[in-house]
Write an enzyme that holds these catalytic residues in place. Structure first.
Site, short mmCIF file in Angstrom:
data_model
loop_
_atom_site.label_atom_id
_atom_site.label_comp_id
_atom_site.label_asym_id
_atom_site.label_seq_id
_atom_site.Cartn_x
_atom_site.Cartn_y
_atom_site.Cartn_z
N LYS A 117 24.19 68.18 42.57
CA LYS A 117 23.14 69.19 42.69
C LYS A 117 23.75 70.52 42.30
CE LYS A 117 19.53 71.12 45.65
NZ LYS A 117 18.67 70.92 46.84
N GLU B 136 27.13 69.32 46.02
CA GLU B 136 26.40 70.55 45.67
C GLU B 136 27.29 71.78 45.68
OE1 GLU B 136 22.45 73.22 46.84
OE2 GLU B 136 23.15 71.67 48.22
#
Length: 297
Positions: A213, A176
């Protein structure tokens, strides 16, 4: 690795719920839920209250595998139980929802336009406990604020280096590298980030798979090729400070991306709501996020 869970995350229709507010963000999450700081005396009380909030969400009839593929947990949530079962076991055995764990320890100071993750000193111990608790995958967050090539490279290098340790432990890492939605040069940041991610994906072996993400890109479908890369299980996006309505609208413009929302999921929930009011508010959020994840323009 649980192959049934892998197939669900890779091919299922739905989204991933982010229920992983940690120590630093917990007071804000509780305040938004209608629980002010003077409602608890210490950290133990605080974490009990936030677990009660998460339990209320997870046990709600609106929180089902018909629309939700997975849920990301905070470490203390993983170690607590729901109705006599560890949270991850409750999610999978009672709800059919795949459990993930946030493993990062927060962000370092900004340098070169980015914030790397703080060192994760106890990663191996945490991964061992995660395996014992039947966790499927992990999540770790960095932040990008400026289109600084060396800074963004450092973020992605760190993410994939730690990600390989997570893969070696038998878990699937969610990489992420969040691009701050308020960055004045967000599109440029995203182009550099995409290219750096591709570089690392192409270096992975056939046994090394990751999830991504990312912030919803300014340019629609900028990440479409990432969703098609053979080493990528799934690409999910965070709401990143957008309202649920705006995040859903932007998500609908991007093929192959599904939501992994936190604030946008829980924004309308409040501790003072009756069960009926709470479940209705959660159902509305789940329905709209699901729709944006599976129905594209």
């Amino acid at each position: 690795m649980n192959n049934k869970q892998l197939d669900l995350i890779k091919n299922g229709k739905g989204f991933i719920a982010a229920l992983d507010q940690s120590g630093g963000s917990t007071p804000k999450a509780l305040a938004e839920y209608g629980v002010p700081e003077d409602s608890y005396q210490n950290e133990d009380d605080m974490f009990k209250l936030v677990h009660d909030m998460r339990t209320r969400i997870i046990t709600s009839p609106a929180f089902t595998s018909d629309q939700i593929l997975g849920a990301i947990l905070f470490e203390q949530t993983m170690d607590r139980d729901i109705e006599g079962k560890y949270t991850a076991d409750y999610l999978w055995e009672e709800k059919g929802i795949v459990p993930f764990l946030k493993v990062d320890k927060g962000l370092d100071e900004e340098k070169d336009g980015v914030q790397l993750m703080k060192p994760i000193e106890d990663l191996n111990e945490t991964l061992g406990r995660a395996t014992e608790r039947n966790i499927f995958g992990t999540k770790m967050r960095s932040v990008i604020k400026e289109p600084n090539v060396s800074g963004i490279k450092a973020v992605v290098d760190q993410q994939f280096e730690i990600g390989k340790s997570i893969i070696a432990a038998g878990l699937v890492p969610i990489i992420e590298p969040e691009v701050n939605i308020h960055s004045e040069e967000k599109p440029k940041c995203e182009e550099i980030l995409r290219d750096e991610i591709f570089r690392h994906l192409n270096d992975l072996s056939e046994e090394e798979n990751v999830m991504l993400k990312l912030s919803i890109p300014t340019q629609a479908n900028l990440y479409k090729e990432l969703t098609e890369h053979p080493r990528v299980v799934r690409v999910v996006v965070l709401s990143g400070g957008y309202s649920r309505e705006e995040a859903n609208e932007k998500l609908r413009e991007n093929e192959g991306l599904i939501a992994s929302f936190s604030r946008a999921l829980s924004a309308d929930l409040n501790a003072s709501q009756s069960k009926e009011e709470f479940d209705a508010a959660l159902k509305d959020a789940v329905d709209t996020i699901y729709d944006a994840s599976v129905n594209k323009k």
